[in-house]
Scaffold this motif. Structure first.
Motif, PDB file in Angstrom:
ATOM      1  N   SER A  30       0.830  -1.020   0.048  1.00 25.74           N
ATOM      2  CA  SER A  30      -0.012   0.082   0.016  1.00 25.74           C
ATOM      3  C   SER A  30       0.643   1.265   0.031  1.00 25.74           C
ATOM      4  O   SER A  30       1.998   1.392   0.640  1.00 25.74           O
ATOM      5  CB  SER A  30      -0.929  -0.090   1.284  1.00 25.74           C
ATOM      6  N   HIS A  32       0.303   3.825   1.563  1.00 25.53           N
ATOM      7  CA  HIS A  32       0.494   4.196   3.204  1.00 25.53           C
ATOM      8  C   HIS A  32       0.056   3.373   4.043  1.00 25.53           C
ATOM      9  O   HIS A  32      -1.044   3.215   4.691  1.00 25.53           O
ATOM     10  CB  HIS A  32      -0.411   5.311   3.202  1.00 25.53           C
ATOM     11  N   THR A  55       1.370   5.520  10.314  1.00 25.74           N
ATOM     12  CA  THR A  55       1.662   5.395   8.709  1.00 25.74           C
ATOM     13  C   THR A  55       2.627   6.646   8.328  1.00 25.74           C
ATOM     14  O   THR A  55       3.104   6.527   7.184  1.00 25.74           O
ATOM     15  CB  THR A  55       0.233   5.868   8.216  1.00 25.74           C
ATOM     16  N   ASP A  56       3.151   7.531   9.198  1.00 31.28           N
ATOM     17  CA  ASP A  56       4.165   8.309   8.820  1.00 31.28           C
ATOM     18  C   ASP A  56       5.619   7.815   9.205  1.00 31.28           C
ATOM     19  O   ASP A  56       5.957   7.451  10.410  1.00 31.28           O
ATOM     20  CB  ASP A  56       3.937   9.693   9.645  1.00 31.28           C
ATOM     21  N   ARG A  57       6.418   7.831   8.322  1.00 33.71           N
ATOM     22  CA  ARG A  57       7.880   7.228   8.445  1.00 33.71           C
ATOM     23  C   ARG A  57       8.570   8.047   9.811  1.00 33.71           C
ATOM     24  O   ARG A  57       9.421   7.431  10.554  1.00 33.71           O
ATOM     25  CB  ARG A  57       8.645   6.983   7.484  1.00 33.71           C
ATOM     26  N   TYR A  88      -7.923   4.686  10.807  1.00 32.86           N
ATOM     27  CA  TYR A  88      -7.124   4.165   9.614  1.00 32.86           C
ATOM     28  C   TYR A  88      -8.196   3.247   8.881  1.00 32.86           C
ATOM     29  O   TYR A  88      -7.933   3.306   7.573  1.00 32.86           O
ATOM     30  CB  TYR A  88      -5.899   3.760  10.201  1.00 32.86           C
ATOM     31  N   TRP A 311      10.943   0.131   7.488  1.00 30.21           N
ATOM     32  CA  TRP A 311      10.739   1.033   6.330  1.00 30.21           C
ATOM     33  C   TRP A 311      11.896   0.968   5.040  1.00 30.21           C
ATOM     34  O   TRP A 311      11.862   1.257   4.025  1.00 30.21           O
ATOM     35  CB  TRP A 311      10.743   2.562   6.905  1.00 30.21           C
TER      36      TRP A 311
END
Length: 558
Positions: A30, A32, A55-57, A88, A311
């Motif tokens: 995905s 995100h 969801t934010d690195r 989410y 990530w």
């Protein structure tokens, strides 16, 4: 383990770098995804210590349980996790598109197409390793049956309102992860191991840091050296520089850092409860806050390296082109997500602790069917995967050397052309074996007729079971004669492009490209008593076997 995987592992040991097992990405990623890096207390898998999620690195959310044995603190952790995960999920549940689905008409019993809603996309959850998937299943099982104060005002230790709903979603994701090819819940170590072969064991591949060290080692260092450093190197305090991929912790961390910090937190909380005036309470509250902050810093120090590694692994996978059939498998994930969303909105009860006989049989049949489909689709999408099937004798490729038009016998003859293929592969043919090739995305079937072995004068000798090991001209390749049997249209002459032409390069497989459905099972309400009877009911007329204790004999008395 296939032969080509074994060869890739040997080459990885020889070169000091992981070798590719695939040229395309066979799992949907995905744009995100929600990354979840859990941490649990040693020896107590059901007692979460903390997690990094988001969801934010760059800005993950840190959740911490200062005292994992405290039920209220665990519920607060789960409630905070629900406040992150459920919005989410809801964002994807609201975006739908029209789609058609085959359903049985209750009046006629025939299959008809019905227009229904299908979620345009689905939320994806990614954990570092396979043990993270087990933890997600455990959380779901422990949460979905919790009673809230609204549901039962008299229930002891009521759960926060959204905790049971999160448990139902995590249970669904955990069950879906057992379906081969599903991408709703992914363990990154499993996905990376599918695409690269390292020089270490499969168990060692579950350490995300060591796995990434083999795939992308630092400059001037081999994968084996980088993996060993990732597994064992410690700082001046004796702590691992690359913590395990979670949810397990290192014993040195537990004993030297975590246990004293939790003990300090317990003392501060006890002192705050015993404070007699406001000034003393303020001092004790400051000590409690400092103790809690220390635990948060410890949890973040163990989870942040794994968060960054997840990530980094996703970046490596995104560099690969997506396989042709990956979108189709993701569509089935979207149907699964949409179906569970509809069950939740309809107010259906949580998933049962144990499946009834029909549901369990359907799940097993689905997993077997999806496993065969996944293996076929990966081979069709990826020439490197297909090479492994060719080495195993399950496929062959070659050049068409001759095409002879022939017809079936009967009142209405149909085209049955004979195609001769020269191949260097050694497929394992049986008598009248079926083979398949992809034609416009659909499988075209053919029958094996015979081998034609080369002779020294350039002629061929047709026979059914050659001994290729005794053939001195095997270096020239074997001639395989096939009879094409379908996908040529309904006319007397085959449609253009439906029959290979001389000089074409073709690839045939001995495995089917599409999997057939199994036998129809009875409805759960019609389950026979031999398989547990209808769910929630007992049949008094059915015979029941009661287990009786063995009779006491003289040998039982000393």
């Amino acid at each position: 383990m296939s032969l080509i995987t074994t060869l890739a592992r040997l080459e990885a040991v020889d070169t000091g770098r992981a070798q590719p097992l695939a040229t395309t990405n066979h799992r949907h990623l995905s744009p995100h995804p929600l990354v979840f890096v859990p941490l649990t207390t040693a020896g107590e898998a059901g007692a979460p210590l903390g997690a990094l999620v988001g969801t934010d690195r760059e800005t993950p959310r840190l959740l911490v349980v200062p005292q994992p044995r405290d039920r209220d603190l665990r519920f607060a952790f789960l409630a905070e996790l629900a406040d992150i995960v459920l919005p989410y999920i809801d964002a994807y549940a609201a975006d739908v598109e029209a789609a058609e689905r085959n359903e049985t008409d209750p009046e006629t019993g025939k299959r008809v197409k019905v227009e229904v809603e299908l979620c345009a996309d689905a939320p994806q959850l990614i954990v570092p390793s396979r043990s993270g998937i087990d933890f997600v299943r455990l959380l779901g099982r422990s949460m979905r049956f919790r009673r809230t104060a609204e549901q039962d005002p008299e229930t002891p230790h009521p759960a926060p309102p959204r905790v049971p709903l999160l448990g139902r979603w995590l249970t669904h994701y955990g069950e879906r992860s057992r379906v081969p090819g599903s991408s709703l819940l992914l363990a990154l170590t499993d996905v990376l191991s599918r695409h690269w072969a390292t020089g270490q064991s499969s168990l060692e591949d579950q350490h995300l840091g060591a796995l990434l060290a083999w795939i992308d080692p630092p400059d001037g260092e081999s994968g084996a050296e980088a993996a060993l450093r990732a597994e064992l190197r410690r700082d001046g305090k004796g702590q691992l520089l690359c913590p395990p991929a979670g949810p397990a912790t290192d014993p040195a961390f537990d004993n030297k850092l975590l246990a004293p910090a939790i003990e300090r937190y317990d003392r501060a909380r006890t002192a705050l409860a015993a404070a007699e005036d406001g000034i003393e309470a303020d001092d004790r509250l400051g000590e409690l806050t400092a103790a809690e902050r220390q635990i948060r810093d410890l949890v973040e120090s163990r989870t942040r390296p794994t968060w960054d590694a997840v990530w980094r692994g996703l970046d490596l996978l995104r560099a690969l082109p997506e396989g042709a059939h990956t979108a189709d498998r993701w569509t089935r994930d979207r149907w699964s997500f949409t179906g569970h969303r509809d069950r939740v909105l309809a107010g259906e009860p949580p998933q049962p602790r144990r499946d009834d006989a029909v549901t369990a049989a359907n799940k097993l049949a689905t997993r077997e069917r999806e496993q065969a489909r996944l293996e076929a689709q990966e081979a069709l999408d990826d020439p490197l995967v297909m090479a492994g099937r060719r080495l195993a004798g399950e496929a062959f490729a070659g050049e068409v050397t001759d095409v002879v038009m022939a017809y079936s016998e009967g009142k209405r003859p149909s085209p049955r052309p004979l195609v001769t293929v020269r191949t260097d592969d050694r497929p394992h043919f049986g008598e009248r074996a079926k083979v398949y090739r992809s034609l416009g995305g659909k499988p075209q079937a053919a029958e094996f007729v015979e081998y034609a072995r080369h002779e020294g004068d350039g002629t061929s000798d047709a026979h059914s079971h050659p001994d290729q090991s005794d053939d001195p001209t095997h270096a020239l390749g074997s001639l395989v004669v096939l009879r094409v049997v379908d996908k040529m249209g309904r006319g007397k002459e085959p449609e253009t492009g439906s029959v290979p032409e001389k000089g074409d390069l073709v690839c045939f497989t001995l495995f089917e490209h599409e999997q057939r459905g199994g036998a129809k099972l009875p409805d759960p309400e019609e389950t026979p008593w031999t398989h547990g009877g209808p769910p929630g009911e007992t049949d008094a007329a059915a015979p029941r076997l009661e287990v009786q204790p063995d009779a006491v004999t003289e040998e039982d008395v000393l």
